[in-house]
Design a protein around this motif. Sequence first.
Motif, PDB file in Angstrom:
ATOM      1  N   LEU A  93       0.846  -1.193   0.000  1.00 40.33           N
ATOM      2  CA  LEU A  93       0.000   0.000   0.000  1.00 40.33           C
ATOM      3  C   LEU A  93       0.883   1.244   0.000  1.00 40.33           C
ATOM      4  O   LEU A  93       2.015   1.214   0.509  1.00 40.33           O
ATOM      5  CB  LEU A  93      -0.902   0.035   1.235  1.00 40.33           C
ATOM      6  N   PRO A  94       0.385   2.353  -0.520  1.00 38.41           N
ATOM      7  CA  PRO A  94       1.163   3.598  -0.482  1.00 38.41           C
ATOM      8  C   PRO A  94       1.380   4.059   0.959  1.00 38.41           C
ATOM      9  O   PRO A  94       0.637   3.677   1.872  1.00 38.41           O
ATOM     10  CB  PRO A  94       0.279   4.595  -1.250  1.00 38.41           C
ATOM     11  N   ALA A  95       2.388   4.897   1.142  1.00 39.54           N
ATOM     12  CA  ALA A  95       2.598   5.512   2.455  1.00 39.54           C
ATOM     13  C   ALA A  95       1.341   6.277   2.847  1.00 39.54           C
ATOM     14  O   ALA A  95       0.766   7.010   2.050  1.00 39.54           O
ATOM     15  CB  ALA A  95       3.798   6.452   2.408  1.00 39.54           C
ATOM     16  N   GLY A  96       0.886   6.069   4.070  1.00 39.27           N
ATOM     17  CA  GLY A  96      -0.345   6.710   4.510  1.00 39.27           C
ATOM     18  C   GLY A  96      -1.587   5.903   4.217  1.00 39.27           C
ATOM     19  O   GLY A  96      -2.691   6.292   4.603  1.00 39.27           O
ATOM     20  N   GLY A  97      -1.423   4.770   3.547  1.00 43.61           N
ATOM     21  CA  GLY A  97      -2.575   3.923   3.241  1.00 43.61           C
ATOM     22  C   GLY A  97      -3.081   4.121   1.823  1.00 43.61           C
ATOM     23  O   GLY A  97      -2.634   5.012   1.089  1.00 43.61           O
ATOM     24  N   LEU A  98      -4.026   3.283   1.452  1.00 44.84           N
ATOM     25  CA  LEU A  98      -4.616   3.346   0.112  1.00 44.84           C
ATOM     26  C   LEU A  98      -5.695   4.417   0.099  1.00 44.84           C
ATOM     27  O   LEU A  98      -6.722   4.288   0.776  1.00 44.84           O
ATOM     28  CB  LEU A  98      -5.206   1.984  -0.263  1.00 44.84           C
ATOM     29  N   PRO A  99      -5.497   5.513  -0.648  1.00 40.07           N
ATOM     30  CA  PRO A  99      -6.480   6.601  -0.626  1.00 40.07           C
ATOM     31  C   PRO A  99      -7.835   6.161  -1.151  1.00 40.07           C
ATOM     32  O   PRO A  99      -7.941   5.210  -1.943  1.00 40.07           O
ATOM     33  CB  PRO A  99      -5.849   7.658  -1.544  1.00 40.07           C
ATOM     34  N   LEU A 100      -8.875   6.879  -0.701  1.00 41.86           N
ATOM     35  CA  LEU A 100     -10.191   6.559  -1.222  1.00 41.86           C
ATOM     36  C   LEU A 100     -10.218   6.815  -2.727  1.00 41.86           C
ATOM     37  O   LEU A 100      -9.623   7.768  -3.231  1.00 41.86           O
ATOM     38  CB  LEU A 100     -11.272   7.379  -0.532  1.00 41.86           C
ATOM     39  N   GLY A 101     -10.892   5.920  -3.438  1.00 39.30           N
ATOM     40  CA  GLY A 101     -10.970   6.024  -4.891  1.00 39.30           C
ATOM     41  C   GLY A 101      -9.759   5.480  -5.619  1.00 39.30           C
ATOM     42  O   GLY A 101      -9.688   5.556  -6.851  1.00 39.30           O
ATOM     43  N   SER A 102      -8.799   4.901  -4.899  1.00 39.30           N
ATOM     44  CA  SER A 102      -7.574   4.392  -5.513  1.00 39.30           C
ATOM     45  C   SER A 102      -7.522   2.869  -5.451  1.00 39.30           C
ATOM     46  O   SER A 102      -8.185   2.241  -4.628  1.00 39.30           O
ATOM     47  CB  SER A 102      -6.343   4.978  -4.817  1.00 39.30           C
ATOM     48  N   CYS A 103      -6.674   2.301  -6.318  1.00 31.59           N
ATOM     49  CA  CYS A 103      -6.494   0.852  -6.381  1.00 31.59           C
ATOM     50  C   CYS A 103      -5.015   0.520  -6.433  1.00 31.59           C
ATOM     51  O   CYS A 103      -4.194   1.333  -6.881  1.00 31.59           O
ATOM     52  CB  CYS A 103      -7.179   0.265  -7.622  1.00 31.59           C
ATOM     53  N   VAL A 104      -4.664  -0.675  -5.980  1.00 29.11           N
ATOM     54  CA  VAL A 104      -3.322  -1.226  -6.174  1.00 29.11           C
ATOM     55  C   VAL A 104      -3.476  -2.601  -6.814  1.00 29.11           C
ATOM     56  O   VAL A 104      -4.485  -3.288  -6.612  1.00 29.11           O
ATOM     57  CB  VAL A 104      -2.530  -1.341  -4.852  1.00 29.11           C
ATOM     58  N   THR A 105      -2.471  -2.993  -7.598  1.00 27.08           N
ATOM     59  CA  THR A 105      -2.490  -4.304  -8.243  1.00 27.08           C
ATOM     60  C   THR A 105      -1.408  -5.184  -7.641  1.00 27.08           C
ATOM     61  O   THR A 105      -0.236  -4.789  -7.588  1.00 27.08           O
ATOM     62  CB  THR A 105      -2.273  -4.170  -9.759  1.00 27.08           C
ATOM     63  N   ILE A 106      -1.817  -6.361  -7.197  1.00 25.61           N
ATOM     64  CA  ILE A 106      -0.922  -7.310  -6.544  1.00 25.61           C
ATOM     65  C   ILE A 106      -0.856  -8.566  -7.406  1.00 25.61           C
ATOM     66  O   ILE A 106      -1.888  -9.150  -7.754  1.00 25.61           O
ATOM     67  CB  ILE A 106      -1.433  -7.675  -5.132  1.00 25.61           C
ATOM     68  N   ALA A 107       0.355  -8.980  -7.757  1.00 20.68           N
ATOM     69  CA  ALA A 107       0.538 -10.165  -8.591  1.00 20.68           C
ATOM     70  C   ALA A 107       0.773 -11.400  -7.729  1.00 20.68           C
ATOM     71  O   ALA A 107       1.365 -11.329  -6.650  1.00 20.68           O
ATOM     72  CB  ALA A 107       1.710  -9.970  -9.546  1.00 20.68           C
ATOM     73  N   ILE A 108       0.310 -12.542  -8.232  1.00 19.14           N
ATOM     74  CA  ILE A 108       0.637 -13.845  -7.638  1.00 19.14           C
ATOM     75  C   ILE A 108       0.946 -14.809  -8.769  1.00 19.14           C
ATOM     76  O   ILE A 108       0.238 -14.846  -9.775  1.00 19.14           O
ATOM     77  CB  ILE A 108      -0.505 -14.378  -6.734  1.00 19.14           C
ATOM     78  N   ASP A 109       2.026 -15.581  -8.621  1.00 20.38           N
ATOM     79  CA  ASP A 109       2.453 -16.540  -9.634  1.00 20.38           C
ATOM     80  C   ASP A 109       2.111 -17.955  -9.195  1.00 20.38           C
ATOM     81  O   ASP A 109       2.369 -18.339  -8.042  1.00 20.38           O
ATOM     82  CB  ASP A 109       3.960 -16.445  -9.874  1.00 20.38           C
ATOM     83  N   LEU A 110       1.552 -18.735 -10.124  1.00 20.86           N
ATOM     84  CA  LEU A 110       1.243 -20.140  -9.889  1.00 20.86           C
ATOM     85  C   LEU A 110       1.802 -20.956 -11.044  1.00 20.86           C
ATOM     86  O   LEU A 110       1.885 -20.468 -12.182  1.00 20.86           O
ATOM     87  CB  LEU A 110      -0.268 -20.353  -9.781  1.00 20.86           C
ATOM     88  N   VAL A 111       2.149 -22.205 -10.776  1.00 20.62           N
ATOM     89  CA  VAL A 111       2.688 -23.093 -11.802  1.00 20.62           C
ATOM     90  C   VAL A 111       1.626 -24.127 -12.168  1.00 20.62           C
ATOM     91  O   VAL A 111       1.005 -24.740 -11.292  1.00 20.62           O
ATOM     92  CB  VAL A 111       3.969 -23.800 -11.312  1.00 20.62           C
ATOM     93  N   VAL A 112       1.417 -24.331 -13.471  1.00 13.48           N
ATOM     94  CA  VAL A 112       0.460 -25.317 -13.963  1.00 13.48           C
ATOM     95  C   VAL A 112       1.061 -26.703 -13.779  1.00 13.48           C
ATOM     96  O   VAL A 112       2.145 -26.990 -14.300  1.00 13.48           O
ATOM     97  CB  VAL A 112       0.134 -25.074 -15.441  1.00 13.48           C
ATOM     98  N   ASN A 113       0.381 -27.564 -13.016  1.00 19.54           N
ATOM     99  CA  ASN A 113       0.948 -28.897 -12.800  1.00 19.54           C
ATOM    100  C   ASN A 113       0.354 -29.926 -13.753  1.00 19.54           C
ATOM    101  O   ASN A 113      -0.578 -29.642 -14.510  1.00 19.54           O
ATOM    102  CB  ASN A 113       0.829 -29.311 -11.328  1.00 19.54           C
ATOM    103  N   ASN A 114       0.886 -31.135 -13.716  1.00 16.14           N
ATOM    104  CA  ASN A 114       0.529 -32.126 -14.734  1.00 16.14           C
ATOM    105  C   ASN A 114      -0.795 -32.832 -14.472  1.00 16.14           C
ATOM    106  O   ASN A 114      -1.166 -33.747 -15.217  1.00 16.14           O
ATOM    107  CB  ASN A 114       1.645 -33.164 -14.913  1.00 16.14           C
ATOM    108  N   THR A 115      -1.525 -32.409 -13.442  1.00 15.63           N
ATOM    109  CA  THR A 115      -2.873 -32.943 -13.224  1.00 15.63           C
ATOM    110  C   THR A 115      -3.936 -31.953 -13.695  1.00 15.63           C
ATOM    111  O   THR A 115      -5.126 -32.147 -13.447  1.00 15.63           O
ATOM    112  CB  THR A 115      -3.111 -33.256 -11.733  1.00 15.63           C
TER     113      THR A 115
END
Length: 360
Positions: A93-115
């Motif tokens: 989050l930005p310093a001071g918190g996430l302002p009203l009307g604002s967004c942040v994007t958070i990435a997560i990586d996953l691996v495709v398994n053989n099942t």
Amino acid sequence: SGCLVSLCCPITVQTQDCGYLDLALIKQKSDNLPVSIGQTITFNIQVCNQGTNPATSVSLIDYVPSGFTFTANNGWTASGSNAVRTLTPGLGLPAGGLPLGSCVTIAIDLVVNNTVNPTNVLNIAEITAGTDSRGRTNDVDSTPDTNPSNDPGGAVGTASDNVLTGNGTGAPLGTDPVTDEDDQDPATVRIVDLALIKEIITPGPYTYGQAITFRITVANQGNETATNIVVSDYVPAGYTFASNNGWAGSAPLITRTVPGPLAPGASTTVDLVLTLQASAAANAWLNVAEISSFTDVGGNAIGQFDIDSDPDQSPNNDAGGAPNTPADNHLNGNGTGTAGDGVAATDEDDQDPALVNVFD
């Protein structure tokens, strides 16, 4: 008596907190390409502050389905079979918190398994807790928790998917965007997977000059509708071919296009008639068919993305495929075996043989 008397009374002033906490998220794959086994894919989770004060803490959970493997990345850590991350000022989050009307994007990586298959790739993210700069923790239109099944809306691929403004009054898996619970959102991936088996319909015993009917079944095991499916048949020396049932070309390579659309879970059949003839060539009556290419509903080539096969026009490079073994007429191989072997589990399932036994 001419004296001024002053009376002082305590006054209690009650104020009403007109502010509120309102956090929402949506989740999307970083691109729209089909996936392959072993691939690392990225999902982007957008967290938005729709409340009246900066958000100073947002806790997230990602419910990792069995088609993916998770290892710690991008600030996410494992919690049982799931992944968790808490965003705070300076850590997501930005310093001071996430302002009203604002967004942040958070990435997560996953691996495709053989099942991986269409039933185990629905990936859901949810806000489990939040706090704003006034200490509020009760979201005005959502119930943050760690239960992926109790949130209104959230039906992937419908109007309630990727909604930031739902009021949370609907039913789980509802499709109405207005009543979606906007602190949870699903995302899935495109799985391309066609398979083929080839069977002999004409019963034996067989004689030279006899017309033999083969039946080829093409099945869609993915979640992507297929069109313009080109099936190749490698006609060996023990047969002659004359055009029939939509097949074109000349021996040893003929093709048939199945226009489709072939929906996920559906299958279709095409017949091929070949005439038996004498031959001293090796494997003269071993007839192999293979899926060579296909497109999506927009006409885009997607055969190269098949999750467990490599569509082409080469009869000798496909795992499995030994006639009259467990790999023959098998639709669920993962394509990791050796060309010509008889192991069903590792068979490349977009190709299949059919052997006519001729006793001369």
